[in-house]
Design an enzyme around this catalytic site. Structure first.
Site: not given
Length: 405
Positions: A122, A199, A202, A225, A363
């Site tokens: 991303h 990261d 998700q 999220k 992104c």
């Protein structure tokens, strides 16, 4: 035991509304999830019962707000199996968490050092480390992916060197749904002496997260999220790493002493949390985690995988439709293109039918270029989605195909 999705849906007020005269079919969960009533109630309760600043007040409301705020930190720490609550740093989201780490790392990197990221990053991870390398003179290395969207692990190991100072990679690709073997890759990077950031934007909503088991140094994610509020996120970092990490923002709360000539910084977590925090957001995120923990993680995973399986089968039967990202291990994300159409047109027509998806480059412009597409349409599934939602998606897609033919 299977999920009672009908009862779950009743806990999300927004799912009862209509869009463009059609029942809402919300399939943009990788961008942001909807909020259960438990989270909405937690926010309202804070603002109506104990709205006050934390840590600083000498009155009842401040004391109560502080207790709820710090209890939220403990809830997050338990959820991700942090070693101690002080390792949980509140941020505005994943992007700020990555920037906080990169800002500090840019002060430590030097010419000759290497930073590794992947082709599936991303922008929040790619651009941040790109700029950190430019500031420090370090070299940015990109780990390639295979055509099916899986990370090329062999290339990852080949790129590691004695000069590798930092590795940043996504737990799960937001654009493709690919789940990366982060534990194995982290171990390899740590063996070279590198620091590792995952990261988890998700990853955090699709199964139990155990940062100690992963072995990374940093794990970042956003509340929105994870069925929580917007504007709140978490940077987890190992205590021995964060204890002397360069400060990100300066001001109130994060100091130990201040004179007109100089200042010293407090201890974790305060030293990295300058100013009045998002108190309501932290409390709301804790409420979201508590709500989610009321379900069996394996049941959630099985449900999402069943939705993905159904969507994949229908996609493979749809003329002109091509799935982008076919990794063998992925979450409930279906990114696709339809020959002869632009993803934005697909999204527009689906919206008119009440079906909410994401379109564009997600992104991840370099990734789209690598895959040879201008962007994709992306449907993403979560706990409150149903097989009827999947069927509605493909009914809308087929209508779009006919309109755009």
């Amino acid at each position: 035991m299977t999920l009672n999705v009908a009862q779950i849906r009743e806990q999300f007020p927004i799912l009862a509304r209509q869009v463009n005269g059609q029942p809402l079919v919300y399939l943009d969960n990788a961008a942001t999830t909807q909020k259960p009533q438990a989270v909405i109630d937690a926010l309202v309760d804070y603002y109506t019962q104990c709205n006050s600043n934390v840590h600083r007040g000498a009155h009842y409301l401040s004391d109560e707000a502080t207790k709820r705020y710090e209890a939220a930190r403990k809830t997050v720490a338990h959820y991700i199996n942090a070693g101690r609550p002080e390792e949980v740093i509140w941020t505005s989201g994943t992007t700020e968490g990555i920037n906080l780490v990169a800002n500090g790392m840019a002060q430590r990197l030097k010419a000759g050092d290497e930073v590794m990221v992947t082709e599936m990053e991303h922008h929040a991870d790619l651009v941040t480390w790109q700029q950190a390398c430019k500031r420090s003179g370090a070299t940015l290395k990109i780990v390639p992916i295979h055509d099916n969207g899986e990370l090329n692990s062999d290339a990852f190991y080949d790129l590691l060197s004695d000069n590798t100072a930092f590795v940043a990679m996504p737990h799960i690709s937001n654009a493709l749904g690919t789940i990366n073997p982060i534990k194995e890759l982290t171990a390899a990077a740590k063996a070279k002496g590198a620091l590792v950031l995952i990261d988890g934007a998700q990853g955090v909503a699709h199964g139990a997260i155990n940062v100690q088991d992963i072995g990374c140094d940093f794990y970042v994610f956003s509340g929105h999220k994870l069925f929580g509020p917007t504007g709140i996120g978490v940077l987890w970092g190992r205590y021995d790493v964060l204890a002397d990490w360069p400060v990100w923002l300066v001001g109130g709360e994060m100091i130990a002493t201040v004179t007109y000539q100089d200042s010293t910084w407090g201890e974790l977590p305060n030293r990295l949390e300058a100013g009045t925090p998002n108190i309501a957001g932290a409390i709301g995120l804790a409420a979201a985690i508590t709500w989610l923990q009321g379900f069996n993680a394996d049941d959630i995973w099985a449900h999402e995988q069943a939705l993905l399986k159904r969507a994949t089968e229908l996609a493979e039967k749809t003329d002109g439709m091509r799935i982008i990202g076919t990794a063998s291990n992925k979450i409930g994300v279906l990114s696709f293109i339809i020959e002869g159409t632009h993803p934005a047109d697909i999204g527009f027509i689906l919206d008119k039918q009440g079906v909410a998806i994401r379109t564009g480059d997600h992104c991840a412009q370099p990734l789209m270029k690598r895959l040879g597409v201008p962007g994709t349409a992306r449907a993403s599934f979560t706990i409150y989605n149903t097989m009827d939602d999947v069927d509605a998606l493909f009914k809308a897609i087929n209508k779009a195909r006919m309109m755009l033919a």
